[in-house]
Scaffold this motif. Structure first.
Motif, PDB file in Angstrom:
ATOM      1  N   ALA B  30      15.843  10.428   7.845  1.00 18.91           N
ATOM      2  CA  ALA B  30      15.377  10.641   6.473  1.00 18.91           C
ATOM      3  C   ALA B  30      14.468   9.490   6.036  1.00 18.91           C
ATOM      4  O   ALA B  30      13.418   9.710   5.419  1.00 18.91           O
ATOM      5  CB  ALA B  30      16.574  10.757   5.525  1.00 18.91           C
ATOM      6  N   THR B  31      14.861   8.262   6.388  1.00 17.29           N
ATOM      7  CA  THR B  31      14.025   7.112   6.027  1.00 17.29           C
ATOM      8  C   THR B  31      12.680   7.183   6.742  1.00 17.29           C
ATOM      9  O   THR B  31      11.626   6.931   6.141  1.00 17.29           O
ATOM     10  CB  THR B  31      14.740   5.802   6.403  1.00 17.29           C
ATOM     11  N   THR B  32      12.698   7.529   8.032  1.00 20.39           N
ATOM     12  CA  THR B  32      11.453   7.659   8.793  1.00 20.39           C
ATOM     13  C   THR B  32      10.529   8.674   8.111  1.00 20.39           C
ATOM     14  O   THR B  32       9.331   8.429   7.937  1.00 20.39           O
ATOM     15  CB  THR B  32      11.753   8.114  10.237  1.00 20.39           C
ATOM     16  N   LEU B  33      11.095   9.828   7.713  1.00 18.61           N
ATOM     17  CA  LEU B  33      10.289  10.876   7.082  1.00 18.61           C
ATOM     18  C   LEU B  33       9.725  10.390   5.749  1.00 18.61           C
ATOM     19  O   LEU B  33       8.525  10.528   5.488  1.00 18.61           O
ATOM     20  CB  LEU B  33      11.139  12.133   6.856  1.00 18.61           C
ATOM     21  N   ALA B  34      10.578   9.797   4.923  1.00 22.37           N
ATOM     22  CA  ALA B  34      10.128   9.347   3.604  1.00 22.37           C
ATOM     23  C   ALA B  34       9.040   8.288   3.747  1.00 22.37           C
ATOM     24  O   ALA B  34       8.006   8.329   3.062  1.00 22.37           O
ATOM     25  CB  ALA B  34      11.304   8.785   2.809  1.00 22.37           C
ATOM     26  N   LEU B  35       9.262   7.360   4.667  1.00 24.94           N
ATOM     27  CA  LEU B  35       8.295   6.279   4.869  1.00 24.94           C
ATOM     28  C   LEU B  35       6.963   6.838   5.374  1.00 24.94           C
ATOM     29  O   LEU B  35       5.895   6.520   4.842  1.00 24.94           O
ATOM     30  CB  LEU B  35       8.865   5.272   5.881  1.00 24.94           C
ATOM     31  N   SER B  36       7.025   7.702   6.383  1.00 27.25           N
ATOM     32  CA  SER B  36       5.797   8.215   6.985  1.00 27.25           C
ATOM     33  C   SER B  36       5.000   9.044   5.983  1.00 27.25           C
ATOM     34  O   SER B  36       3.782   8.889   5.880  1.00 27.25           O
ATOM     35  CB  SER B  36       6.121   9.075   8.202  1.00 27.25           C
ATOM     36  N   LEU B  37       5.678   9.920   5.274  1.00 23.90           N
ATOM     37  CA  LEU B  37       4.955  10.809   4.362  1.00 23.90           C
ATOM     38  C   LEU B  37       4.355  10.032   3.197  1.00 23.90           C
ATOM     39  O   LEU B  37       3.192  10.251   2.823  1.00 23.90           O
ATOM     40  CB  LEU B  37       5.880  11.928   3.855  1.00 23.90           C
ATOM     41  N   SER B  38       5.114   9.091   2.633  1.00 23.55           N
ATOM     42  CA  SER B  38       4.552   8.352   1.505  1.00 23.55           C
ATOM     43  C   SER B  38       3.398   7.460   1.969  1.00 23.55           C
ATOM     44  O   SER B  38       2.386   7.321   1.280  1.00 23.55           O
ATOM     45  CB  SER B  38       5.633   7.531   0.804  1.00 23.55           C
ATOM     46  N   ALA B  39       3.541   6.881   3.172  1.00 27.22           N
ATOM     47  CA  ALA B  39       2.456   6.051   3.690  1.00 27.22           C
ATOM     48  C   ALA B  39       1.222   6.910   3.975  1.00 27.22           C
ATOM     49  O   ALA B  39       0.086   6.482   3.776  1.00 27.22           O
ATOM     50  CB  ALA B  39       2.900   5.330   4.958  1.00 27.22           C
ATOM     51  N   TRP B  40       1.453   8.158   4.416  1.00 30.35           N
ATOM     52  CA  TRP B  40       0.327   9.047   4.733  1.00 30.35           C
ATOM     53  C   TRP B  40      -0.465   9.386   3.468  1.00 30.35           C
ATOM     54  O   TRP B  40      -1.698   9.464   3.490  1.00 30.35           O
ATOM     55  CB  TRP B  40       0.839  10.308   5.424  1.00 30.35           C
ATOM     56  N   LEU B  41       0.247   9.565   2.357  1.00 30.56           N
ATOM     57  CA  LEU B  41      -0.454   9.843   1.101  1.00 30.56           C
ATOM     58  C   LEU B  41      -1.358   8.664   0.732  1.00 30.56           C
ATOM     59  O   LEU B  41      -2.523   8.848   0.359  1.00 30.56           O
ATOM     60  CB  LEU B  41       0.548  10.104  -0.024  1.00 30.56           C
ATOM     61  N   ILE B  42      -0.827   7.464   0.856  1.00 31.93           N
ATOM     62  CA  ILE B  42      -1.632   6.269   0.573  1.00 31.93           C
ATOM     63  C   ILE B  42      -2.834   6.226   1.518  1.00 31.93           C
ATOM     64  O   ILE B  42      -3.972   5.998   1.108  1.00 31.93           O
ATOM     65  CB  ILE B  42      -0.785   4.989   0.753  1.00 31.93           C
ATOM     66  N   ALA B  43      -2.563   6.474   2.803  1.00 34.55           N
ATOM     67  CA  ALA B  43      -3.626   6.396   3.809  1.00 34.55           C
ATOM     68  C   ALA B  43      -4.734   7.401   3.509  1.00 34.55           C
ATOM     69  O   ALA B  43      -5.923   7.077   3.586  1.00 34.55           O
ATOM     70  CB  ALA B  43      -3.042   6.639   5.196  1.00 34.55           C
ATOM     71  N   LEU B  44      -4.354   8.633   3.164  1.00 29.32           N
ATOM     72  CA  LEU B  44      -5.356   9.677   2.896  1.00 29.32           C
ATOM     73  C   LEU B  44      -6.180   9.311   1.669  1.00 29.32           C
ATOM     74  O   LEU B  44      -7.415   9.410   1.686  1.00 29.32           O
ATOM     75  CB  LEU B  44      -4.661  11.016   2.654  1.00 29.32           C
ATOM     76  N   ALA B  45      -5.496   8.891   0.612  1.00 35.33           N
ATOM     77  CA  ALA B  45      -6.202   8.584  -0.626  1.00 35.33           C
ATOM     78  C   ALA B  45      -7.139   7.397  -0.429  1.00 35.33           C
ATOM     79  O   ALA B  45      -8.357   7.495  -0.679  1.00 35.33           O
ATOM     80  CB  ALA B  45      -5.184   8.280  -1.740  1.00 35.33           C
ATOM     81  N   VAL B  46      -6.590   6.296   0.059  1.00 39.62           N
ATOM     82  CA  VAL B  46      -7.407   5.089   0.238  1.00 39.62           C
ATOM     83  C   VAL B  46      -8.480   5.322   1.298  1.00 39.62           C
ATOM     84  O   VAL B  46      -9.646   4.954   1.122  1.00 39.62           O
ATOM     85  CB  VAL B  46      -6.519   3.888   0.620  1.00 39.62           C
ATOM     86  N   GLY B  47      -8.082   5.968   2.397  1.00 35.07           N
ATOM     87  CA  GLY B  47      -9.016   6.194   3.499  1.00 35.07           C
ATOM     88  C   GLY B  47     -10.190   7.068   3.101  1.00 35.07           C
ATOM     89  O   GLY B  47     -11.344   6.780   3.438  1.00 35.07           O
ATOM     90  N   SER B  48      -9.931   8.142   2.361  1.00 35.73           N
ATOM     91  CA  SER B  48     -11.019   9.033   1.954  1.00 35.73           C
ATOM     92  C   SER B  48     -11.968   8.309   1.011  1.00 35.73           C
ATOM     93  O   SER B  48     -13.196   8.373   1.157  1.00 35.73           O
ATOM     94  CB  SER B  48     -10.475  10.274   1.246  1.00 35.73           C
ATOM     95  N   LEU B  49     -11.386   7.614   0.040  1.00 33.40           N
ATOM     96  CA  LEU B  49     -12.212   6.893  -0.930  1.00 33.40           C
ATOM     97  C   LEU B  49     -13.100   5.869  -0.227  1.00 33.40           C
ATOM     98  O   LEU B  49     -14.321   5.827  -0.404  1.00 33.40           O
ATOM     99  CB  LEU B  49     -11.297   6.185  -1.941  1.00 33.40           C
ATOM    100  N   MET B  50     -12.476   5.065   0.640  1.00 30.19           N
ATOM    101  CA  MET B  50     -13.224   4.022   1.329  1.00 30.19           C
ATOM    102  C   MET B  50     -14.238   4.628   2.298  1.00 30.19           C
ATOM    103  O   MET B  50     -15.335   4.095   2.473  1.00 30.19           O
ATOM    104  CB  MET B  50     -12.258   3.103   2.093  1.00 30.19           C
ATOM    105  N   GLY B  51     -13.849   5.747   2.934  1.00 25.64           N
ATOM    106  CA  GLY B  51     -14.758   6.406   3.879  1.00 25.64           C
ATOM    107  C   GLY B  51     -16.016   6.872   3.188  1.00 25.64           C
ATOM    108  O   GLY B  51     -17.131   6.740   3.703  1.00 25.64           O
ATOM    109  N   VAL B  52     -15.877   7.435   1.992  1.00 31.59           N
ATOM    110  CA  VAL B  52     -17.042   7.867   1.217  1.00 31.59           C
ATOM    111  C   VAL B  52     -17.864   6.641   0.825  1.00 31.59           C
ATOM    112  O   VAL B  52     -19.089   6.623   0.976  1.00 31.59           O
ATOM    113  CB  VAL B  52     -16.597   8.661  -0.028  1.00 31.59           C
TER     114      VAL B  52
END
Lengths: 225, 246, 298
Positions: B30-52
Motif C-alpha cells: 500500500a505504501t509503495t502504491l501511494a508513494l509511486s502514484l503521488s510521485a507520478w502526479l508530481i512528475a507529470l505536472a512538473v515534467g510537462s510544464l518544464m518540458g513545454v
C-alpha cells in the motif's frame, strides 16, 4: 545549523578513486553488452517470427518489471552457484564484480531494447517499403536503411541511458561492492560523517554526468547539422 | 546444509502482535502504491510544464527548465533522496528545519521520498515531452501560428496533443520506473514493499521466501500497469509511423 | 502472455534450485583443504567488532578472534599457505552467503537466536550485549519510561527494533519508532535531533558514540531490555568444522588471550580516529570466557 566536517575526505581519496574505477568498469561493460544484446532483442521483437518476438517481449518485460535492487540481489546470490556448476570456477574467487556486471548488462539490455525499438519505429514506414521495393532483403533493409537512421535518431537517448546507468551503479551497495558511492558511504559511515561524504559524492556525480550530458548535446548538434 | 523452506511464514504472527507477516507485506505494498502514484502526479505536472518551457523561445524560461533537468538528472536518486531527507532540514533556517523534524517521522519519510521521486522522474518526463515536441515537423507550429493561434494556443491545440501521443511508450517506461525506483525509499527507513521484505528476512531468517514474494509482487504490479498502458498506447498510436496504424 | 508466464516460472525455478545446488558440497574442512582457501565473512562498520580501518583493512574484536580460528584450521589441516578470502557481508545477505558457500565462517556482530539456528550453526558465544539507549546528556532521559511520546530510532532488523515495538504496544507509550537502514543512519537520525534516543546493542552504541562530532555530549543509559549472545556463523550440520572452531575459541578464552583482545578493542584507543570506547567487561562476557558455550539467550 549543521557543523560540517570535511576532514575525512582527503585521506579517503585513494579508496574513493578505486571505487570510481569499479563504477566505470561496470558502466562500460554494461553499455557495450547492453547495446549489442538490446539491438538483437529489438529486432527479434519486431521480426514477426512469433517465437522470437515472444522471447524478446518476455525478456524485456521481465527485466523491466523488477527493481534493479532486486535483480542485483538475485544475481549476487545466484551467479556464484551458476559459475561454479557451469564453468567450474571455484567458489572461492571473488564473484561480486562479475555478478554485478552480468546483472547490469542483462538488465540494461532490456532498456536499450526499448529505446532501439522506439528508434526503429520512429523511422517512417515508407523507408522500409522503399528499401524492399528496391529489391533489398529484410535484413539488408534493416541494416542499410532503417538501423542507420534509427541509430542517428537515438544516439542521444542511448548515451543518456549510459549516464543513467552510471548513476544506477550506486545500487551495487546491496552486494557490499565498493563502487564510488559505496566507497563514499563506507567512509562516511565509519567516521560518522555520512552527510559530508554523500554531499561530496553528489557533487562528483553531478560534475561527471553534467559534463557527459554536455558532450552528448554537442554530439547531437553535430549529427543533426 | 540445506535450505529450510517455510512458505507458511507469511501467515505467522509478527512478534509485536496484531498482524501477520503477510499483513506487513500488504501494508508495504500500500505504501509503495501511494508513494509511486503521488510521485507520478508530481512528475507529470512538473515534467510537462518544464518540458513545454524548454521549447519556448524565451531564454530565461528555457534556462530555468534546463537547470532543473540537469540538476535532477545528473545526481543518483539514492544521493538525492538522502539530501532531501537528511541534509535539507539542516541547511534550511533552523525554525523551518525543526518544524519539519517535529512532524510524525513516517510522514517525514513519505513526503521526502514523494518529492524526491516526483522531481527526479519529472526531469525525465520533461525531456520526453521536449523530445516529443521537437520531433514534430516545424511546419506544424508554423501552421498553427499561421492559422491565427497564439503560441499557447498552438501548444494546447496542435503541438501537445500530437507530442503526448508520440511519447506514450517512453512515458509508460517512466511510469513503470517510478514503481521500481520507489524501492530506494527503503534506504531512509520508509516501510514500503522492499523494506517490509527485508524486515521479514531479519525477523524470520527466511530470505528466499521474502525475495521471491517481493519480486513476484513487483512483477504483478508491473504487469497490471503494462496492460493498462498497452490500452492507452493502442488508442493513442499515431497512424503512419512504423508499428502505428493498423 | 502464456510464454511470458512460463519464462517467469523457469526463472524462479532457477533461483529456487540455487540453495539446493550448494548441498552437494562436502564438509567445510574438505572444501578448505581442496581449495587451500578459507572464505571469511566480515562486517564493514560494526565498530569495534568488525570494520574497515583508515587503510581499508578489516579489523576488530570479532575479526581478531576469527583469525585465531583460521590459525587453528591451518594447524589442523597442515596447510601452511592457507589463503584467506575476505567477503564483506551485510545483515541482509549474511545468512544466504554462508548457506551458498561464498562464506565459510562469519564473525561480526551476529546474534545467535532460535530462528537463525534453523538456517545456520553458531559457534560458542564470543560476546554478550545488552540492549540500551544512547541519548544526549542534556536530554534528561534516564530510562525507557522517559521515552513516552517521543521519537526513538533503532536499526532495522535488530532485536532492539522488535523489543521497542513490543514495549510501545504493551505499555501504550505512544512512541514514534524510526527504523534506520544501518547504525550509521540511525546515529545520524539521533545526532540531527530527529529522535530523542537510539536503542541498540550497548557495545555498538559505544562504537557509534566514538564517531560523533562531540563524543562527550552523549551517554548510554537505561536498564538492558534483553541480553544477546554474539556468535560466529557457519553452515549447519557440519560438526567437524564446528568442533574445530569451538575448540580454537575455547583455547583463546582459557589462555587469557581473549581478555587481552577485549582490552585492546574496548579499553584502548582504536582506529581510525584513536578513540577509546572505555567499555569495561560485563559479568556476562567474563562468564562466557570462563565457561564457553553456544547457548542463545532468547
Amino acid at each position: 545549523m549543521y557543523e560540517f566536517d570535511w576532514s575525512s575526505i582527503p585521506g579517503a581519496l585513494p579508496f574513493l578513486w578505486a571505487g570510481m574505477k569499479t563504477t566505470l568498469e561496470i558502466t562500460a561493460l554494461a553499455v557495450a553488452v547492453g547495446i549489442v544484446w538490446g539491438t538483437l532483442l529489438a529486432i527479434m521483437r519486431m521480426s514477426g517470427i512469433r517465437l522470437l518476438s515472444w522471447f524478446a517481449a518476455g525478456y524485456v518485460n521481465l527485466f523491466r518489471s523488477i527493481p534493479l535492487v532486486m535483480v542485483l540481489l538475485w544475481f549476487f546470490l545466484i551467479v556464484p552457484a551458476l559459475m561454479e556448476s557451469v564453468f567450474s570456477i571455484p567458489r572461492t574467487s571473488d564473484t561480486r564484480l562479475a555478478s554485478a556486471m552480468v546483472a547490469f548488462a542483462l538488465f540494461e539490455a532490456a532498456y536499450y531494447a526499448e529505446i532501439i525499438r522506439a528508434g526503429i519505429q520512429s523511422v517512417h514506414k515508407g523507408q522500409m517499403g522503399a528499401a524492399l521495393a528496391l529489391g533489398m532483403s529484410y535484413g539488408q533493409a534493416m541494416r542499410l536503411v532503417v538501423l542507420p537512421q534509427a541509430f542517428r535518431n537515438m544516439v542521444p537517448l542511448l548515451l543518456t541511458q549510459g549516464i543513467i546507468l552510471f548513476q544506477d551503479t550506486s545500487l551495487v551497495y546491496v552486494s557490499s561492492l565498493a563502487d564510488f558511492f559505496g566507497a563514499a558511504y563506507k567512509v562516511g559511515d565509519r567516521d560518522g560523517r555520512l552527510v559530508e561524504l554523500l554531499l561530496f559524492a553528489g557533487a562528483v556525480y553531478f560534475l561527471i554526468c553534467f559534463s557527459a550530458s554536455l558532450l552528448v548535446k554537442r554530439f547531437q548538434k553535430k549529427v543533426i547539422a | 546444509m540445506s535450505y529450510h523452506w517455510n512458505w507458511s511464514v507469511f501467515l505467522a504472527q509478527v512478534p509485536s502482535g496484531g498482524t501477520t507477516y503477510l499483513g506487513w507485506m500488504l501494508s508495504g505494498l500500500a505504501t509503495t502504491l501511494a508513494l509511486s502514484l503521488s510521485a507520478w502526479l508530481i512528475a507529470l505536472a512538473v515534467g510537462s510544464l518544464m518540458g513545454v518551457l524548454r521549447t519556448v523561445p524565451g531564454r530565461w524560461l528555457s534556462g530555468i527548465a534546463a537547470l532543473y533537468v540537469e540538476l535532477f538528472r545528473n545526481i543518483p536518486l539514492l544521493v538525492q533522496l538522502f539530501i532531501w531527507y537528511f541534509v535539507l532540514p539542516e541547511i534550511l533556517p533552523t525554525g523551518i528545519g525543526n518544524a519539519y523534524k517535529a512532524i510524525n517521522p513516517m510522514l517525514q519519510q513519505f513526503t521526502a521520498a514523494m518529492i524526491c521521486l516526483g522531481l527526479f522522474t519529472g526531469a525525465r518526463v520533461c525531456e520526453q515531452v521536449r523530445s516529443g515536441i521537437d520531433s514534430l515537423p516545424r511546419g506544424q507550429k508554423y501552421a498553427g501560428l499561421a492559422l491565427g493561434f497564439s503560441l499557447p494556443q498552438t501548444y494546447r491545440h496542435v503541438l501537445l496533443p500530437m507530442a503526448f501521443r508520440i511519447i506514450v511508450p517512453p512515458l509508460t517506461s517512466e511510469f513503470l520506473n517510478i514503481f521500481k525506483n520507489s524501492a530506494v525509499a527503503s534506504t531512509i527507513g520508509l516501510l514500503e514493499l522492499a523494506a517490509e521484505g527485508r524486515q521479514l528476512v531479519d525477523y524470520t531468517a527466511q530470505p528466499y521466501e521474502s525475495f521471491i514474494a517481493v519480486t513476484l509482487t513487483f512483477m504483478m504490479l508491473n504487469a497490471l500497469v503494462m496492460v493498462l498502458m498497452h490500452r492507452v498506447e493502442g488508442r493513442t498510436r499515431v497512424p503512419g509511423y512504423i508499428g502505428g496504424g493498423s | 502472455m502464456k510464454s511470458r508466464r512460463l519464462f517467469a516460472a523457469a526463472l524462479v525455478c532457477s533461483f529456487v534450485s540455487c540453495p539446493i545446488l550448494a548441498q552437494e558440497l562436502g564438509g567445510t574442512l574438505k572444501k578448505i583443504k581442496d581449495s587451500n582457501t578459507i572464505a571469511l565473512g566480515h562486517r564493514e562498520s560494526s565498530i569495534p567488532f568488525s570494520y574497515y580501518d583508515d587503510k581499508q583493512q578489516v579489523v576488530g574484536y570479532s575479526q581478531e578472534l576469527m583469525l585465531k580460528v583460521v590459525d587453528a584450521v591451518k594447524a589442523d589441516l597442515k596447510l601452511l599457505n592457507l589463503q584467506i578470502k575476505l567477503t564483506p557481508v551485510t545483515s541482509q545477505n549474511r545468512i544466504p552467503l554462508v548457506q551458498n558457500g561464498t562464506v565459510d565462517i562469519e564473525c561480526g556482530s551476529t546474534t545467535n537466536n532460535a530462528e537463525r539456528q534453523k538456517q545456520v550453526a553458531f559457534s560458542d558465544t564470543i560476546f554478550v550485549i545488552g540492549t540500551r539507549l544512547l541519548v544526549k546528556k542534556s536530554s534528561g532521559i534516564g530510562d525507557f519510561a522517559d521515552l513516552a511520546g517521543k521519537n526513538v530510532v533503532t536499526t532495522a532488523g535488530t532485536t532492539s527494533e522488535r523489543l521497542i515495538r513490543k514495549l510501545n504496544e504493551d505499555r501504550k507509550m505512544g512512541m514514534n519508532i524510526i527504523s534506520a537502514k544501518d547504525h550509521g543512519e540511525a546515529f545520524l537520525t539521533l545526532e540531527t535531533g530527529r529522535a530523542a534516543a537510539f536503542m541498540m546493542d550497548d557495545a555498538l552504541l559505544a562504537g557509534e558514540m566514538a564517531k560523533a562530532r562531540h563524543p562527550a555530549d552523549w551517554v548510554i543509559v537505561g536498564t538492558p531490555q534483553s541480553r544477546e549472545a554474539y556468535g560466529c556463523m557457519m553452515r549447519k550440520d557440519d560438526p567437524a568444522f564446528k568442533k574445530l572452531v569451538d575448540g580454537a575459541l575455547a583455547r583463546v578464552m582459557a589462555s587469557g588471550e581473549a581478555e587481552r583482545i577485549y582490552k585492546k578493542w574496548f579499553m584502548s584507543p582504536i582506529p581510525p580516529k584513536g578513540l577509546n570506547l572505555n567499555f569495561p567487561m560485563s559479568e556476562d562476557v567474563a562468564q562466557i570466557f570462563k565457561h564457553p558455550n553456544d547457548r542463545a539467550f532468547e
